[in-house]
Design a protein around this motif. Structure first.
Motif, PDB file in Angstrom:
ATOM      1  N   GLU A  57      48.062  35.258  41.347  1.00 45.43           N
ATOM      2  CA  GLU A  57      47.349  34.138  40.633  1.00 45.43           C
ATOM      3  C   GLU A  57      46.753  34.570  39.324  1.00 45.43           C
ATOM      4  N   GLY A  58      46.406  35.982  39.247  1.00 46.52           N
ATOM      5  CA  GLY A  58      45.662  36.340  37.860  1.00 46.52           C
ATOM      6  C   GLY A  58      46.506  37.237  37.281  1.00 46.52           C
ATOM      7  N   TYR A  59      47.654  37.847  37.841  1.00 48.19           N
ATOM      8  CA  TYR A  59      48.627  38.629  37.060  1.00 48.19           C
ATOM      9  C   TYR A  59      50.070  37.993  37.376  1.00 48.19           C
ATOM     10  N   ALA A  60      50.719  37.403  36.931  1.00 51.23           N
ATOM     11  CA  ALA A  60      51.837  36.674  37.087  1.00 51.23           C
ATOM     12  C   ALA A  60      52.971  37.640  36.971  1.00 51.23           C
ATOM     13  N   PRO A  61      53.193  38.614  36.355  1.00 51.79           N
ATOM     14  CA  PRO A  61      54.230  39.623  36.351  1.00 51.79           C
ATOM     15  C   PRO A  61      54.473  40.324  37.657  1.00 51.79           C
ATOM     16  N   ALA A  62      53.469  40.308  38.628  1.00 49.54           N
ATOM     17  CA  ALA A  62      53.531  40.834  39.694  1.00 49.54           C
ATOM     18  C   ALA A  62      54.528  40.080  40.645  1.00 49.54           C
ATOM     19  N   ARG A  63      54.801  38.790  40.294  1.00 50.17           N
ATOM     20  CA  ARG A  63      55.787  38.221  41.190  1.00 50.17           C
ATOM     21  C   ARG A  63      57.112  38.758  41.120  1.00 50.17           C
ATOM     22  N   PHE A  64      57.312  39.490  40.137  1.00 48.20           N
ATOM     23  CA  PHE A  64      58.798  39.864  39.895  1.00 48.20           C
ATOM     24  C   PHE A  64      58.968  41.313  40.411  1.00 48.20           C
ATOM     25  N   THR A  65      58.177  41.986  41.119  1.00 49.68           N
ATOM     26  CA  THR A  65      58.153  43.227  41.804  1.00 49.68           C
ATOM     27  C   THR A  65      59.353  43.063  42.950  1.00 49.68           C
ATOM     28  N   ALA A  66      59.961  44.295  43.126  1.00 43.57           N
ATOM     29  CA  ALA A  66      61.001  44.356  44.050  1.00 43.57           C
ATOM     30  C   ALA A  66      60.238  44.425  45.473  1.00 43.57           C
ATOM     31  N   ASN A  67      58.932  44.717  45.354  1.00 43.07           N
ATOM     32  CA  ASN A  67      58.374  45.033  46.748  1.00 43.07           C
ATOM     33  C   ASN A  67      56.828  44.396  46.606  1.00 43.07           C
ATOM     34  N   LEU A  68      57.093  42.955  46.726  1.00 36.13           N
ATOM     35  CA  LEU A  68      55.533  42.238  46.734  1.00 36.13           C
ATOM     36  C   LEU A  68      54.541  42.560  47.571  1.00 36.13           C
ATOM     37  N   GLU A  69      55.032  42.858  49.008  1.00 38.09           N
ATOM     38  CA  GLU A  69      54.256  43.041  49.963  1.00 38.09           C
ATOM     39  C   GLU A  69      53.547  44.414  49.856  1.00 38.09           C
ATOM     40  N   PHE A  70      53.853  45.549  48.899  1.00 39.68           N
ATOM     41  CA  PHE A  70      53.048  46.978  48.423  1.00 39.68           C
ATOM     42  C   PHE A  70      52.023  46.616  47.546  1.00 39.68           C
ATOM     43  N   ILE A  71      51.895  45.446  46.826  1.00 40.97           N
ATOM     44  CA  ILE A  71      50.802  45.105  46.113  1.00 40.97           C
ATOM     45  C   ILE A  71      49.466  45.080  46.865  1.00 40.97           C
ATOM     46  N   ALA A  72      49.511  44.322  47.931  1.00 38.71           N
ATOM     47  CA  ALA A  72      48.224  44.278  48.652  1.00 38.71           C
ATOM     48  C   ALA A  72      47.847  45.558  49.349  1.00 38.71           C
ATOM     49  N   LYS A  73      49.134  46.115  50.017  1.00 41.99           N
ATOM     50  CA  LYS A  73      48.902  47.387  51.021  1.00 41.99           C
ATOM     51  C   LYS A  73      48.443  48.444  49.835  1.00 41.99           C
ATOM     52  N   SER A  74      48.931  48.498  48.652  1.00 45.90           N
ATOM     53  CA  SER A  74      48.572  49.834  47.730  1.00 45.90           C
ATOM     54  C   SER A  74      46.870  49.279  47.302  1.00 45.90           C
ATOM     55  N   ALA A  75      46.683  47.934  47.232  1.00 42.37           N
ATOM     56  CA  ALA A  75      45.262  47.863  46.992  1.00 42.37           C
ATOM     57  C   ALA A  75      44.299  48.101  47.987  1.00 42.37           C
ATOM     58  N   VAL A  76      44.693  47.776  49.232  1.00 37.90           N
ATOM     59  CA  VAL A  76      43.748  48.187  50.430  1.00 37.90           C
ATOM     60  C   VAL A  76      43.644  49.721  50.380  1.00 37.90           C
ATOM     61  N   VAL A  77      44.948  50.501  50.125  1.00 36.22           N
ATOM     62  CA  VAL A  77      44.782  51.933  50.172  1.00 36.22           C
ATOM     63  C   VAL A  77      44.028  52.456  49.077  1.00 36.22           C
ATOM     64  N   ALA A  78      44.041  51.959  47.943  1.00 35.47           N
ATOM     65  CA  ALA A  78      43.179  52.640  47.045  1.00 35.47           C
ATOM     66  C   ALA A  78      41.687  52.109  47.098  1.00 35.47           C
ATOM     67  N   ALA A  79      41.438  51.135  47.851  1.00 34.05           N
ATOM     68  CA  ALA A  79      39.982  50.695  47.960  1.00 34.05           C
ATOM     69  C   ALA A  79      39.221  51.859  48.836  1.00 34.05           C
ATOM     70  N   CYS A  80      40.213  52.274  49.514  1.00 35.38           N
ATOM     71  CA  CYS A  80      39.569  53.344  50.626  1.00 35.38           C
ATOM     72  C   CYS A  80      39.660  54.852  50.338  1.00 35.38           C
ATOM     73  N   LEU A  81      40.293  55.218  48.976  1.00 35.32           N
ATOM     74  CA  LEU A  81      40.294  56.269  48.325  1.00 35.32           C
ATOM     75  C   LEU A  81      38.803  57.021  48.339  1.00 35.32           C
ATOM     76  N   GLY A  82      38.585  58.213  48.795  1.00 33.05           N
ATOM     77  CA  GLY A  82      37.525  58.907  49.007  1.00 33.05           C
ATOM     78  C   GLY A  82      36.150  58.288  49.730  1.00 33.05           C
ATOM     79  N   THR A  83      36.797  57.261  50.714  1.00 38.95           N
ATOM     80  CA  THR A  83      35.622  56.499  51.547  1.00 38.95           C
ATOM     81  C   THR A  83      36.005  57.223  52.744  1.00 38.95           C
ATOM     82  N   GLU A  84      34.867  57.646  53.665  1.00 43.16           N
ATOM     83  CA  GLU A  84      34.858  58.477  54.862  1.00 43.16           C
ATOM     84  C   GLU A  84      35.476  57.352  56.024  1.00 43.16           C
ATOM     85  N   VAL A  85      36.531  57.971  56.876  1.00 36.92           N
ATOM     86  CA  VAL A  85      36.582  57.216  58.033  1.00 36.92           C
ATOM     87  C   VAL A  85      35.684  57.176  59.022  1.00 36.92           C
ATOM     88  N   SER A  86      35.134  55.955  59.480  1.00 39.58           N
ATOM     89  CA  SER A  86      33.923  55.829  60.219  1.00 39.58           C
ATOM     90  C   SER A  86      34.212  55.769  61.710  1.00 39.58           C
TER      91      SER A  86
END
Length: 160
Positions: A57-86
């Motif tokens: 919705e906020g970044y229209a160019p992302a619709r043209f990526t070859a691997n759309l499913e990797f956007i959210a997966k990468s965001a989730v992984v980035a959100a946990c960078l440096g965060t301890e596994v509990s």
């Protein structure tokens, strides 16, 4: 080889309280911890749908990526960078459920089609067939050679 309580305990011991300082996304996902790499062919998070919808919705160019499913997966992984596994759960199908201190959960599934292994813990992120500390080749099949507390202490985690 079937998973055992000892295997689950070894995996939990290695991951709980640890954090990854780097990650890679390609045909799978690699999480670089202090003294090992956790690799997975696939990751799943309940947050993916909401991230994808808001991001597209906020970044229209992302619709043209070859691997759309990797956007959210990468965001989730980035959100946990440096965060301890509990917490870590080894599920009945040998999937790993990683819970982080920031309330994010990432599951490393074992139902990914057409792969020769699903997830692995290796010393340097290499091919688990050439050496691994723990690997899941098929649902219900964990092969583990790491004893509990087998990793070097990490001064960043408060142990020396």
């Amino acid at each position: 080889m079937q998973k055992t309580a000892t295997q689950a305990e070894s995996i939990q011991s290695a991951l709980v309280g640890a954090f990854y300082s780097r990650f890679a996304v390609s045909d799978g996902f690699d999480f670089y911890f202090d003294s090992f790499v956790l690799s997975s062919r696939e990751i799943l998070s309940g947050d993916e749908a909401v991230i994808n919808s808001r991001f597209l919705e906020g970044y229209a160019p992302a619709r043209f990526t070859a691997n759309l499913e990797f956007i959210a997966k990468s965001a989730v992984v980035a959100a946990c960078l440096g965060t301890e596994v509990s917490a870590v759960e080894v599920l009945p199908d040998s999937s790993l459920l990683l819970k982080f201190n920031n309330n994010v959960e990432i599951r490393l599934p074992t139902d990914t089609p057409i792969v020769d292994w699903h997830w692995a813990i290796t010393e340097a992120g290499g091919d688990p067939y050439l050496g691994s500390l723990a690997v899941c080749f098929a649902p219900g099949d964990i092969q583990c050679s790491m004893p509990n507390n087998s990793f070097k202490p990490n001064p960043l985690r408060g142990s020396a």
